[in-house]
Design an enzyme around this catalytic site. Sequence first.
Site, PDB file in Angstrom:
ATOM      1  N   HIS A   1       0.865  -1.183   0.000  1.00 59.10           N
ATOM      2  CA  HIS A   1       0.000   0.000   0.000  1.00 59.10           C
ATOM      3  C   HIS A   1       0.908   1.243   0.000  1.00 59.10           C
ATOM      4  O   HIS A   1       0.714   2.180   0.775  1.00 59.10           O
ATOM      5  CB  HIS A   1      -0.942   0.003   1.206  1.00 59.10           C
TER       6      HIS A   1
ATOM      7  N   TYR B   1       3.408  -5.139   9.775  1.00 56.00           N
ATOM      8  CA  TYR B   1       3.359  -3.673   9.717  1.00 56.00           C
ATOM      9  C   TYR B   1       4.475  -3.074  10.588  1.00 56.00           C
ATOM     10  O   TYR B   1       5.087  -2.068  10.235  1.00 56.00           O
ATOM     11  CB  TYR B   1       2.016  -3.143  10.224  1.00 56.00           C
TER      12      TYR B   1
END
Length: 370
Positions: free
Chosen positions: A73, A343
């Site tokens: 992303h 993440y």
Amino acid sequence: MHADPEPAERYRLWPPRRPILAAMATSAIVVAGLAGGLAYAGGLFSPDRLTPSGIVDTFQNVNGVHPGFRRNHTKGACISGTFESTGAGARLSKAVVFAPGTRPVTGRLAVAVGKPFVPDNETLVRSLALRFELPDGEEWRTGMNDIPVFPVPTAQDFNGLLVATAADPATGKPDPARISAFLAAHPKAAGALKRIKERPFTAGFADASYNSLNAFRFIAADGTITPVRWSLVALDSSPADPAGASKPTDPDYLFDDFAARLGRGPVQWRLVATIAQPGDPTDDATQPWPEGRETVDLGTLTVDHIDAEASGNCRDVNFDPLVLPSGIAPSDDPLLSARSAAYSVSFTRRAGEAKTPSEVQFPAKEGNPQ
């Protein structure tokens, strides 16, 4: 009752007394346990096991290393606005965000590719991440995608999917035989990808709806636990564009169009919780829940501003799905802890790297329409 030791005995350093030896042994066991735990988490005892660093390495192998950027992303822009709660969610969750009232929200729009300069018309999945800032320092961070289900149920399968769909160096394109072999071995992925491909493809960010995909648990004030998934349902609408048939030439058209849309007024979505019934899977994001499940209108998200990524705004926020306020808890979906760990690795790597300005700038780059 024990008599106090003599002063010389009380402060003796060597040889250590028996209680001190016992404490030292306990400390050594704790340190050894922590070191062993870290080594296990790092995969040192099981080199074939997928680790958070391993899956981020796969992203880098597939997309290349782009210092300073997220590993997936990657291309995005920052947004801000408000969330106005209806109060209806308060019967399901004691989270402050669901009490009647309006809260500030920041977030990020992005495309789900690990390349920061990829043209928007080469992407097929869009995402919207949000950060609700709540009283007493609480936060709720959530990342959602405009797909109905996640393509695989586990981190191991996702890593395999990334490898199977990577471009072949010889052709520059994915190898159909390799993809077929993966899907044959992972029938859940085949079904999920079929659902993803069949979804209506909207014109842009504003008219897309976004889904949590993973299940969570709402915890009410009386302790009642309710499994839910949530969605942001777009209030903007446009003719559906099956399979993304139109191909705008502006490489940043998704972001430029959203900025132009904000020029005409705020963009809004309804935040809706879908309540699971007994037997609905909460540990498998490839499986949709049956139609007709009860939904609760939690409130309205209003976005009225968009910015290029820069120091101090969403660029430096880790939208960890396990940053949850009291009243929302993770489900038994294994993807949640895997996403959180990956993440963290991505955030740590980019935090120590030099930053390059994002492809997405406002006003639009010269040559791109606004």
